[in-house]
Design a protein around this motif. Structure first.
Motif, PDB file in Angstrom:
ATOM      1  N   ASN A  71       8.335   4.241   2.476  1.00 57.34           N
ATOM      2  CA  ASN A  71       7.781   4.773   1.219  1.00 57.34           C
ATOM      3  C   ASN A  71       8.499   4.246  -0.024  1.00 57.34           C
ATOM      4  O   ASN A  71       8.227   4.690  -1.136  1.00 57.34           O
ATOM      5  CB  ASN A  71       7.809   6.306   1.221  1.00 57.34           C
ATOM      6  N   SER A 130      -1.783   1.460  10.217  1.00 60.95           N
ATOM      7  CA  SER A 130      -0.605   1.728  11.044  1.00 60.95           C
ATOM      8  C   SER A 130      -0.684   1.058  12.419  1.00 60.95           C
ATOM      9  O   SER A 130       0.308   1.036  13.151  1.00 60.95           O
ATOM     10  CB  SER A 130      -0.428   3.242  11.236  1.00 60.95           C
ATOM     11  N   GLU A 152       0.821  -1.213   0.000  1.00 58.65           N
ATOM     12  CA  GLU A 152       0.000   0.000   0.000  1.00 58.65           C
ATOM     13  C   GLU A 152       0.854   1.262   0.000  1.00 58.65           C
ATOM     14  O   GLU A 152       0.584   2.212  -0.745  1.00 58.65           O
ATOM     15  CB  GLU A 152      -0.924  -0.009   1.231  1.00 58.65           C
ATOM     16  N   ARG A 153       1.893   1.276   0.834  1.00 56.75           N
ATOM     17  CA  ARG A 153       2.701   2.487   0.994  1.00 56.75           C
ATOM     18  C   ARG A 153       3.757   2.664  -0.103  1.00 56.75           C
ATOM     19  O   ARG A 153       4.089   3.781  -0.469  1.00 56.75           O
ATOM     20  CB  ARG A 153       3.401   2.458   2.354  1.00 56.75           C
TER      21      ARG A 153
END
Length: 387
Positions: free
Chosen positions: A292, A358, A233-234
């Motif tokens: 990231n 998270s 996702e990130r």
């Protein structure tokens, strides 16, 4: 009888055991799906192994205090080999469950007995270093095993299990012929003493360390179960890149356990090194939230892995030095608490990830701080030196 020169032999044994175990990791989910397992059934299949480890590791530890380490190691390795062959020829989900339950029951003899063996042959000053070296060999086995399994899965899903069974069988022969018994007959427990020790092992100030181990293992298992989704996702990472990331993390952890644990303990003691590990792990959990890219994921997980790799050798060494029961009973109970963490971590981590992505890493950070508090509580209950 065994002596400290047996440690490299023991490292090789655990490396081979974990190579065999690691070979099946990337393949088992696909093999189970091939025979019709649903996602829930797959989760239960994978959890069944850890549940059996949780239930029976203390028993095998106590048995090793009674009859010696080598015969119990042989039972564990033989059981692992048998379970791999059984899984390789499984054509129903029931057979797969029988295989994993058998593996968990018998192979739960391995880790507590090996750690008790290390306690038998090391001095208190070198115990943490010895535990770290075993941890490094375990880590290296997990690094090479999945890679081997992935390569041979191209032929068929059963092939990696056959290879794992052969590796375990070779390890059995090696232990039978080369490994010497470490527990002298005069130091063995009677049946009554061994049974009594199950109640004593968790008693007193050491209970804080067992709970610390449960919490840190739970946090690690929750991270491992959810990080693939988080990284996708990130940072858009696929399974190939995730495999590389976990390999890098494993190498970093093995380097710390094999090369740095002994030096850190010599300088700061087991207690000081344990606290360093907890602090670095907490920092790693926080950094993971900043992922990231491939390189940030590899770096941040490696920071976490290096901190986490300091924890188990230090906890094992402290418990083995301060326990009032047999080494097998103490290390067996420690393995049981770790198995409970591995059972609870993935489903709870997945559940809170579904609420907020998270959450598993924030929870891990908080849990690691709680673990640090538990250690300080342990110190407050111990007169004089904590370790």
């Amino acid at each position: 009888m065994a002596n400290k020169k047996s440690l490299p032999i023991l490292m090789l044994v655990m490396f081979l055991v974990m190579v065999g175990f690691g070979i099946i990791i990337p393949v088992m989910p696909f093999f189970a799906e091939e025979v019709g397992a649903s996602p829930m059934q797959l989760g239960l299949l994978m959890a069944s192994y850890s549940v059996m480890q949780f239930l029976f590791a203390p028993m095998w530890g106590r048995i090793s205090d009674r009859i010696g380490r080598k015969p119990v190691m042989l039972i564990g390795i033989a059981g692992l080999s048998l379970s791999f062959f059984l899984f390789a020829f499984s054509d129903t989900l029931t057979m797969m469950f029988v295989s994993r339950i058998l593996a968990g029951f018998l192979s739960s003899a391995n880790m507590p007995t090996v750690m008790a063996y290390v306690a038998d042959i090391t001095t208190p000053e070198n115990r943490g270093k010895g535990m770290g070296m075993i941890g490094a060999s375990v880590g290296m086995g997990f690094i090479f095993g999945p890679a081997i399994g992935g390569i041979f899965s191209r032929e068929s899903y059963s092939t990696p299990f056959l290879i794992a069974g052969v590796v375990a069988a070779i390890t059995f022969v090696f232990v039978l012929l080369v490994v010497k018994e470490s527990l002298a007959k005069e130091n063995r427990k009677t049946k009554g003493e061994a049974n009594e020790s199950r109640w004593k092992a968790f008693g007193g100030s050491l209970s804080y360390l067992y709970m610390l181990s449960l919490i840190t293992t739970f946090s690690l298992a929750a991270l491992e179960a959810t990080f693939a989704y988080f990284a996708a996702e990130r940072a858009g990472l696929d399974t190939v890149h995730l495999g590389y990331i976990f390999m890098i993390m494993g190498v970093a952890g093995a380097f710390v356990q094999g090369g740095m644990v002994g030096r850190l303990i010599k300088k700061f003691g087991e207690g000081g090194t344990l606290q360093i590990g907890l602090i670095v792990s907490a920092i790693g959990f926080g950094l993971v939230l900043l992922t990231n890219s491939f390189w940030t994921a590899a770096l941040y997980l490696s920071v976490f892995g290096m901190g986490n790799s300091l924890i188990r050798p230090c906890v094992s060494a402290i418990i083995s030095k301060r326990t009032t029961v047999g080494q097998g009973a103490a290390t067996g109970l420690l393995s049981s608490f770790e198995s409970l963490g591995r059972v609870a971590g993935p489903p709870i981590g997945g559940a809170i990830y579904a609420v907020q992505m998270s959450s598993p890493y924030l929870t891990g950070l908080v849990a690691t701080v709680v673990a640090l508090v538990l250690y300080r509580m342990y110190v407050s209950k111990v007169p004089g030196k904590a370790v």
